[in-house]
Design an enzyme around this catalytic site. Structure first.
Site, PDB file in Angstrom:
ATOM      1  N   ASN A  55      39.032  32.050  39.256  1.00 18.79           N
ATOM      2  CA  ASN A  55      38.645  33.464  38.553  1.00 18.79           C
ATOM      3  C   ASN A  55      38.633  32.735  37.009  1.00 18.79           C
ATOM      4  O   ASN A  55      39.627  33.012  36.403  1.00 18.79           O
ATOM      5  CB  ASN A  55      39.465  34.608  38.799  1.00 18.79           C
ATOM      6  CG  ASN A  55      38.830  35.500  37.965  1.00 18.79           C
ATOM      7  OD1 ASN A  55      37.732  35.598  37.326  1.00 18.79           O
ATOM      8  ND2 ASN A  55      39.709  36.649  37.832  1.00 18.79           N
ATOM      9  N   LYS A  98      37.234  34.255  34.747  1.00 18.57           N
ATOM     10  CA  LYS A  98      37.093  35.583  33.656  1.00 18.57           C
ATOM     11  C   LYS A  98      36.097  35.252  32.805  1.00 18.57           C
ATOM     12  O   LYS A  98      35.198  34.810  33.057  1.00 18.57           O
ATOM     13  CB  LYS A  98      38.353  35.922  33.429  1.00 18.57           C
ATOM     14  CG  LYS A  98      39.732  35.784  34.248  1.00 18.57           C
ATOM     15  CD  LYS A  98      40.913  36.324  33.743  1.00 18.57           C
ATOM     16  CE  LYS A  98      42.096  36.010  34.559  1.00 18.57           C
ATOM     17  NZ  LYS A  98      43.343  36.982  34.444  1.00 18.57           N
ATOM     18  N   GLU A 134      41.963  43.976  36.337  1.00 17.35           N
ATOM     19  CA  GLU A 134      41.223  44.131  34.835  1.00 17.35           C
ATOM     20  C   GLU A 134      39.997  44.976  35.121  1.00 17.35           C
ATOM     21  O   GLU A 134      39.735  45.806  34.193  1.00 17.35           O
ATOM     22  CB  GLU A 134      40.654  42.713  34.293  1.00 17.35           C
ATOM     23  CG  GLU A 134      42.051  42.054  33.917  1.00 17.35           C
ATOM     24  CD  GLU A 134      41.926  40.439  33.944  1.00 17.35           C
ATOM     25  OE1 GLU A 134      40.830  39.758  34.058  1.00 17.35           O
ATOM     26  OE2 GLU A 134      42.970  39.699  33.868  1.00 17.35           O
ATOM     27  N   GLU A 154      47.571  40.457  44.115  1.00 15.41           N
ATOM     28  CA  GLU A 154      47.946  40.153  42.668  1.00 15.41           C
ATOM     29  C   GLU A 154      48.479  41.388  42.018  1.00 15.41           C
ATOM     30  O   GLU A 154      47.926  42.260  41.510  1.00 15.41           O
ATOM     31  CB  GLU A 154      46.331  40.123  41.835  1.00 15.41           C
ATOM     32  CG  GLU A 154      45.416  39.204  42.651  1.00 15.41           C
ATOM     33  CD  GLU A 154      44.804  38.358  41.686  1.00 15.41           C
ATOM     34  OE1 GLU A 154      44.511  37.180  41.446  1.00 15.41           O
ATOM     35  OE2 GLU A 154      43.859  39.052  40.956  1.00 15.41           O
ATOM     36  N   GLY A 204      48.314  36.602  34.630  1.00 12.84           N
ATOM     37  CA  GLY A 204      48.089  36.097  33.217  1.00 12.84           C
ATOM     38  C   GLY A 204      49.434  36.254  32.211  1.00 12.84           C
ATOM     39  O   GLY A 204      49.403  36.036  30.822  1.00 12.84           O
ATOM     40  N   SER A 229      49.658  34.150  37.910  1.00 13.05           N
ATOM     41  CA  SER A 229      50.231  32.935  37.363  1.00 13.05           C
ATOM     42  C   SER A 229      50.599  31.902  38.274  1.00 13.05           C
ATOM     43  O   SER A 229      51.661  31.164  38.183  1.00 13.05           O
ATOM     44  CB  SER A 229      51.569  33.437  36.422  1.00 13.05           C
ATOM     45  OG  SER A 229      51.107  34.219  35.632  1.00 13.05           O
TER      46      SER A 229
END
Ligand code: PEP
Length: 254
Positions: free
Chosen positions: A13, A15, A100, A170, A176, A215
């Protein structure tokens, strides 16, 4: 115990990262990567790079997808992309329910459910992300939280379609942050998700793919991907650098 599934899914991903030149260069390197037979590599790019993916990845073994879509076919939805827009550029996958999107853009279960249904009806594979905030993990209420997320997202989705979805666990506190869930927790939570799906759709257990994200790095990929019940990984930051991503895709089987 679930028998070992056929292959692993390695999903990146990106992002909202990389400029045009950086994206082109990374896609070119990715297109020449070697990958273990039967594994699947998917790159979720900012949608503006989908034509570039079509150009660079079409004859490679790498699949690509969008990080977001809107469920309506067309109309007055300024700023949105339809499922047809992304599929016209060769996207075969789309993320749904990334934390997100849920937390920054306020996407709720009702909307995610419509996106899932829209994607499935267009033969685009959704990757449905679920995951608990730290508070739910600390209070040991994360199972109820995850069950609710799954149940609400899957309203009205039949077993045949549920099998087509890829599920990604997740934990929000691991995205992150550099904090990875412990392998023991990954195993039990993925197993919980698998059993929950089996409870919702009897007999589905061995057919669904469940990824871990949060992570994942080149230093922990081997331990994570070899964890029981882990059918692959969804990787953010560590997928932006070719050497790091290459090491993740070429994880060691233990
Ligand atoms: C993600 O964005 O889905 C993700 C897991 O990010 P990171 O790997 O950077 O934690």
């Amino acid at each position: 115990m679930v028998k070992k599934l056929r292959n692993k899914i390695l999903a990146a991903n990106w992002k909202m990262n990389l400029n045009r030149l950086e994206a082109f260069s990374l896609l070119q390197k990715i297109s020449n990567m070697t990958i273990r037979e039967n594994d699947k590599e998917i790159v979720f790019v900012p949608s503006v790079f989908l034509p570039m993916c079509e150009e660079v990845l079409t004859n490679s073994c790498v699949f690509y997808g969008a990080q977001n879509v809107y469920f309506e076919e067309k109309g007055a939805f300024t700023g949105e992309l339809s499922i047809t827009h992304i599929s016209d550029f060769g996207a075969r996958y789309a993320l749904v329910g990334h934390s997100e999107r849920r937390n920054i853009f306020g996407e709720n279960s009702e909307l995610l459910n419509k996106k899932l249904k829209g994607l499935l009806s267009h033969n685009i594979t959704p990757v449905l992300c679920i995951g608990e905030p730290l508070k739910e993990r600390e209070n040991k209420t994360y199972e109820a939280f995850l069950y609710k997320q799954l149940k609400e997202a899957m309203v009205g989705i039949c077993a045949e379609d549920a099998k087509k979805i890829i599920y990604a666990y997740e934990p929000i506190w691991a995205i992150g942050t550099g904090k990875t869930a412990r392998p023991g927790d990954i195993k039990t939570t993925l197993e919980f998700i698998r059993n929950t799906l089996n409870y919702m759709y009897e007999g589905i257990k061995e057919e669904v793919y469940i990824l871990y994200g949060g992570s994942v790095k080149k230093d922990n990929i081997d331990e994570i991907i070899n964890t029981n019940h882990c059918d692959g990984v969804l990787v953010g930051g560590a997928a932006l650098d070719f050497d790091s991503w290459n090491r993740i895709v070429n994880y060691e089987v233990k």
